[in-house]
Design a protein around this motif. Structure first.
Motif, PDB file in Angstrom:
ATOM      1  N   ASN A  42      52.969  61.877  37.926  1.00 51.99           N
ATOM      2  CA  ASN A  42      51.751  60.819  38.437  1.00 51.99           C
ATOM      3  C   ASN A  42      51.844  60.548  40.011  1.00 51.99           C
ATOM      4  O   ASN A  42      52.902  60.912  40.651  1.00 51.99           O
ATOM      5  CB  ASN A  42      52.107  59.360  37.507  1.00 51.99           C
TER       6      ASN A  42
ATOM      7  N   SER B 159      50.565  55.386  30.790  1.00 49.66           N
ATOM      8  CA  SER B 159      50.841  55.426  32.355  1.00 49.66           C
ATOM      9  C   SER B 159      49.768  54.723  32.794  1.00 49.66           C
ATOM     10  O   SER B 159      48.568  55.136  33.314  1.00 49.66           O
ATOM     11  CB  SER B 159      50.810  56.904  32.895  1.00 49.66           C
TER      12      SER B 159
ATOM     13  N   ALA C 177      47.659  61.026  36.584  1.00 47.22           N
ATOM     14  CA  ALA C 177      48.795  61.109  35.774  1.00 47.22           C
ATOM     15  C   ALA C 177      48.619  62.303  34.776  1.00 47.22           C
ATOM     16  O   ALA C 177      47.569  62.332  34.055  1.00 47.22           O
ATOM     17  CB  ALA C 177      48.933  59.919  34.791  1.00 47.22           C
TER      18      ALA C 177
END
Length: 209
Positions: free
Chosen positions: A76, A108, A57
């Motif tokens: 990502n 993330s 990410a």
């Protein structure tokens, strides 16, 4: 108790040791939307080799959307077997496991999960075998979830598993070593495990068939 190969008929395995791995998986496309308005998938965030697949990410230099993104816009990596060149789906029951080293950072989050594909997706079940929300959380940051959708309604069971840190052991975290995350899915429900030790079991909100 933990399961072993002597009790389970193996139908799929990938150790990511050669070029055939790339044909087993496909990039799952996800554009900004829903709860993820500040991120999108990107094939360059996925790399294979040396017995691993690495999913990244990465924060981008600019935000290509009109969405308000206070923490920046991200690309990502996300892969799945249903989007491979030779699509492969599984179920309705079995034992599913992955050996994963998750990310340290919050934000993330990393995940190993299954969900309904094709026409069943709108009224299917998502099985989040393991989600990790980063280091530094007092609850350990590792979750197991089951989400069942019918039309526009979604019901869920599970959450952060506060027993997981004890299962991992002193000084061990999902981000500083490799651990096996699994779910045993049967008509009776789901049993989630970390390194073979149960962390959560449920037959709610619905057992996928």
């Amino acid at each position: 108790a933990s399961s072993t190969a002597s009790f389970v008929t193996q139908t799929f395995d990938d150790e990511f040791t050669d070029s055939t791995s790339e044909s087993n998986w496909g990039i799952r496309t996800q554009t900004p939307g829903g709860l993820r308005t500040c991120a999108q998938t990107d094939p360059s965030m996925v790399s294979y080799g040396y017995g691993t697949v690495t999913l990244q990410a990465v924060r981008q230099a600019s935000n290509p959307t009109s969405n308000y993104c206070p923490n920046g816009f991200w690309h990502n990596g996300m892969i799945g077997t249903a989007s491979a060149s030779a699509p492969r789906t599984f179920g309705p029951s079995g034992y599913y496991a992955a050996r994963v080293m998750f990310q340290k950072e919050a934000g993330s989050h990393g995940s190993f999960w299954m969900q309904a594909a094709g026409p069943d997706a709108a009224n299917g079940v998502e099985i989040d075998v393991a989600e990790y929300f980063g280091d530094g959380r007092s609850d350990g940051g590792l979750s197991n979830f089951v989400h069942a959708t019918t039309g526009s309604t979604t019901q869920s069971a599970g959450g952060i598993q506060t027993t997981a840190p004890a299962v991992l052991g002193s000084g061990k975290r999902p981000s500083n070593g490799w651990h096996e995350y699994s779910v045993q899915w049967s008509p009776a429900g789901y049993v989630f495990r970390v390194d073979g030790v149960p962390t959560f079991a449920t037959d709610q909100p619905r057992v996928a068939t």
